[in-house]
Write a protein that holds these residues in place. Structure first.
Motif, PDB file in Angstrom:
ATOM      1  N   PRO A  59      -7.155   0.597   0.800  1.00  0.00           N
ATOM      2  CA  PRO A  59      -6.341  -0.628   0.781  1.00  0.00           C
ATOM      3  C   PRO A  59      -7.126  -1.749   0.120  1.00  0.00           C
ATOM      4  O   PRO A  59      -8.331  -1.892   0.360  1.00  0.00           O
ATOM      5  CB  PRO A  59      -6.115  -0.922   2.270  1.00  0.00           C
ATOM      6  CG  PRO A  59      -7.289  -0.289   2.959  1.00  0.00           C
ATOM      7  CD  PRO A  59      -7.678   0.912   2.140  1.00  0.00           C
ATOM      8  N   THR A  60      -6.474  -2.512  -0.745  1.00  0.00           N
ATOM      9  CA  THR A  60      -7.159  -3.640  -1.375  1.00  0.00           C
ATOM     10  C   THR A  60      -6.615  -4.952  -0.816  1.00  0.00           C
ATOM     11  O   THR A  60      -5.533  -5.006  -0.229  1.00  0.00           O
ATOM     12  CB  THR A  60      -6.987  -3.622  -2.911  1.00  0.00           C
ATOM     13  OG1 THR A  60      -5.660  -4.056  -3.249  1.00  0.00           O
ATOM     14  CG2 THR A  60      -7.235  -2.232  -3.476  1.00  0.00           C
TER      15      THR A  60
ATOM     16  N   GLY B   8       0.783  -1.235   0.000  1.00  0.00           N
ATOM     17  CA  GLY B   8       0.000   0.000   0.000  1.00  0.00           C
ATOM     18  C   GLY B   8       0.808   1.275   0.000  1.00  0.00           C
ATOM     19  O   GLY B   8       0.339   2.328   0.455  1.00  0.00           O
ATOM     20  N   ALA B   9       2.025   1.235  -0.540  1.00  0.00           N
ATOM     21  CA  ALA B   9       2.923   2.393  -0.454  1.00  0.00           C
ATOM     22  C   ALA B   9       2.489   3.570  -1.319  1.00  0.00           C
ATOM     23  O   ALA B   9       2.872   4.716  -1.036  1.00  0.00           O
ATOM     24  CB  ALA B   9       4.339   1.980  -0.850  1.00  0.00           C
ATOM     25  N   LEU B  10       1.683   3.316  -2.342  1.00  0.00           N
ATOM     26  CA  LEU B  10       1.364   4.374  -3.298  1.00  0.00           C
ATOM     27  C   LEU B  10       0.682   5.568  -2.638  1.00  0.00           C
ATOM     28  O   LEU B  10       0.940   6.714  -3.006  1.00  0.00           O
ATOM     29  CB  LEU B  10       0.475   3.824  -4.422  1.00  0.00           C
ATOM     30  CG  LEU B  10       0.095   4.818  -5.526  1.00  0.00           C
ATOM     31  CD1 LEU B  10       1.342   5.362  -6.222  1.00  0.00           C
ATOM     32  CD2 LEU B  10      -0.839   4.169  -6.544  1.00  0.00           C
ATOM     33  N   ALA B  11      -0.177   5.317  -1.653  1.00  0.00           N
ATOM     34  CA  ALA B  11      -0.889   6.431  -1.015  1.00  0.00           C
ATOM     35  C   ALA B  11       0.082   7.387  -0.322  1.00  0.00           C
ATOM     36  O   ALA B  11      -0.039   8.612  -0.438  1.00  0.00           O
ATOM     37  CB  ALA B  11      -1.905   5.887  -0.017  1.00  0.00           C
ATOM     38  N   SER B  12       1.052   6.844   0.391  1.00  0.00           N
ATOM     39  CA  SER B  12       2.019   7.680   1.093  1.00  0.00           C
ATOM     40  C   SER B  12       2.897   8.450   0.105  1.00  0.00           C
ATOM     41  O   SER B  12       3.179   9.637   0.304  1.00  0.00           O
ATOM     42  CB  SER B  12       2.893   6.816   2.006  1.00  0.00           C
ATOM     43  OG  SER B  12       3.748   7.612   2.794  1.00  0.00           O
ATOM     44  N   VAL B  13       3.313   7.785  -0.953  1.00  0.00           N
ATOM     45  CA  VAL B  13       4.107   8.459  -1.989  1.00  0.00           C
ATOM     46  C   VAL B  13       3.307   9.599  -2.597  1.00  0.00           C
ATOM     47  O   VAL B  13       3.813  10.719  -2.765  1.00  0.00           O
ATOM     48  CB  VAL B  13       4.539   7.452  -3.080  1.00  0.00           C
ATOM     49  CG1 VAL B  13       5.126   8.181  -4.274  1.00  0.00           C
ATOM     50  CG2 VAL B  13       5.524   6.448  -2.519  1.00  0.00           C
ATOM     51  N   MET B  14       2.044   9.345  -2.910  1.00  0.00           N
ATOM     52  CA  MET B  14       1.185  10.363  -3.512  1.00  0.00           C
ATOM     53  C   MET B  14       1.026  11.562  -2.584  1.00  0.00           C
ATOM     54  O   MET B  14       1.023  12.713  -3.023  1.00  0.00           O
ATOM     55  CB  MET B  14      -0.187   9.766  -3.820  1.00  0.00           C
ATOM     56  CG  MET B  14      -1.092  10.687  -4.622  1.00  0.00           C
ATOM     57  SD  MET B  14      -0.594  10.800  -6.345  1.00  0.00           S
ATOM     58  CE  MET B  14      -1.110   9.174  -6.898  1.00  0.00           C
ATOM     59  N   GLY B  15       0.910  11.283  -1.287  1.00  0.00           N
ATOM     60  CA  GLY B  15       0.740  12.359  -0.328  1.00  0.00           C
ATOM     61  C   GLY B  15       1.889  13.354  -0.304  1.00  0.00           C
ATOM     62  O   GLY B  15       1.701  14.514   0.069  1.00  0.00           O
TER      63      GLY B  15
ATOM     64  N   LEU C 147      -2.875  -0.920   7.387  1.00  0.00           N
ATOM     65  CA  LEU C 147      -2.024  -0.391   8.449  1.00  0.00           C
ATOM     66  C   LEU C 147      -0.976   0.565   7.893  1.00  0.00           C
ATOM     67  O   LEU C 147      -0.638   1.577   8.518  1.00  0.00           O
ATOM     68  CB  LEU C 147      -1.353  -1.541   9.200  1.00  0.00           C
ATOM     69  CG  LEU C 147      -2.308  -2.465   9.973  1.00  0.00           C
ATOM     70  CD1 LEU C 147      -1.530  -3.613  10.608  1.00  0.00           C
ATOM     71  CD2 LEU C 147      -3.082  -1.686  11.028  1.00  0.00           C
ATOM     72  N   SER C 148      -0.458   0.255   6.711  1.00  0.00           N
ATOM     73  CA  SER C 148       0.528   1.136   6.078  1.00  0.00           C
ATOM     74  C   SER C 148      -0.077   2.506   5.782  1.00  0.00           C
ATOM     75  O   SER C 148       0.542   3.542   6.066  1.00  0.00           O
ATOM     76  CB  SER C 148       1.034   0.495   4.781  1.00  0.00           C
ATOM     77  OG  SER C 148       1.912   1.362   4.098  1.00  0.00           O
TER      78      SER C 148
END
Length: 315
Positions: A267-268, A249-256, A283-284
């Motif tokens: 999260p999927t 789920g790292a993409l959300a944090s990178v996008m932020g 959780l990520s």
């Protein structure tokens, strides 16, 4: 009420009895109002006033319901709204529902069935029409519109050249039937991998159902982050961004860390064993260092699309 007061005046009933009669009338009116606000199907109590309260009609969650129940609910909601959405509809239920409502549209990837009284063109088609109008526009040259030349020369309207942009002057927008609710901006639906696409599509269909324009940016996960950078300008222009990602789920944090718009992270359940059916990316995302991220439940594309729509419509 007038009749009761007249009877009091003429001495036919006393004040106490009149009070009881007025109370009974009030109770009867309340029951009648409650009867209009809900439809009792036996197996379901449909909330017919939800759109009045929240801006969106009740949406059908298809899992756990029989095909017959889904059809009955869908058709009853059609009597009270110009749009009906059912989510988590598998192929068998969709087949029966489309037989009952052939004008509805089934999105197999999203597992949604959407019906609109004025057709299923939706926000995407309406905005495509706007883009075509804008693409075909050419500003009048000097001499073609003398009045316009005088205004420009005088400098009375310095931003006249920007007026043609869709959404800047609502009165000048050319829009199709039922497009009054379509917003001038858009929501970016971003998914990390193709395997996350069903959740992303559920979010996209929901946002379009809510009257928002959607831009889909798929398969731009961190394993090939250059793909994300190629679409960054489009994503940054959105009113709100939905990010669907499995694995870690790292993409959300990178996008932020790359955009200034609100992010709704989904999260999927896509991933291997230690993904724990979506718990790892959940959780990520909840622990993301980047600010501006709200997180919905695992695989809840509907909730993400709905929430992003509220942000977009509120701008």
């Amino acid at each position: 009420m007038e009749q009761i007061l007249l009877q009091v005046r003429d001495g036919l009933i006393g004040v106490e009895e009149a009070g009881l009669l007025l109370q009974q009338r009030e109770n009867d009116a309340g029951r009648e109002s409650r009867g209009r606000s809900a439809a009792d199907l036996g197996f379901a109590q449909l909330d017919l006033e939800r759109e009045k309260r929240t801006g969106s009609p009740e949406v059908i969650f298809g899992e756990g319901k029989t095909a017959g129940q889904v059809v009955a609910i869908f058709k009853r909601l059609m009597e009270h709204s110009d749009r009906v959405l059912a989510t988590r509809i598998d192929g068998d239920k969709a087949q029966l529902l489309l037989e009952a409502v052939p004008e509805a549209d089934y999105n197999e990837a999203a597992r949604t069935v959407l019906w609109r009284r004025f057709g299923n063109s939706g926000a995407a088609a309406d905005h495509e029409q706007l883009r075509q109008v804008d693409a075909n526009y050419s500003a009048p040259t000097a001499g073609e519109v003398p009045e316009l030349d005088r205004v420009r020369a005088a400098g009375e309207v310095p931003e006249l050249d920007r007026v043609r942009t869709a959404g800047e002057v609502p009165e000048l927008d050319v829009r199709g039937a039922g497009a009054a609710a379509i917003q001038g901006g858009y929501i970016a639906i971003v998914c990390a991998g193709t395997s996350d696409l069903p959740v992303a599509e559920e979010a996209a269909v929901t946002a379009e159902y809510m009257g928002c324009r959607v831009e889909r940016i798929y398969d731009v996960g961190v394993a090939g982050i250059h793909r994300l950078f190629a679409k960054l300008e489009l994503i940054r222009g959105a009113d709100a961004i939905v990010v669907a990602a499995g694995m870690e789920g790292a993409l959300a944090s990178v996008m932020g860390g790359l955009v200034s718009r609100p992010i709704v992270a989904v999260p999927t359940s896509i991933g291997y064993g230690a993904n724990f059916a979506g718990v790892a990316p959940l959780l990520s995302m909840l622990n993301a260092c980047s600010p501006g991220i709200a997180v919905v439940n695992i695989d809840n594309g509907f909730g993400a699309g709905y929430y992003a729509s509220l942000i977009s419509r509120g701008r």
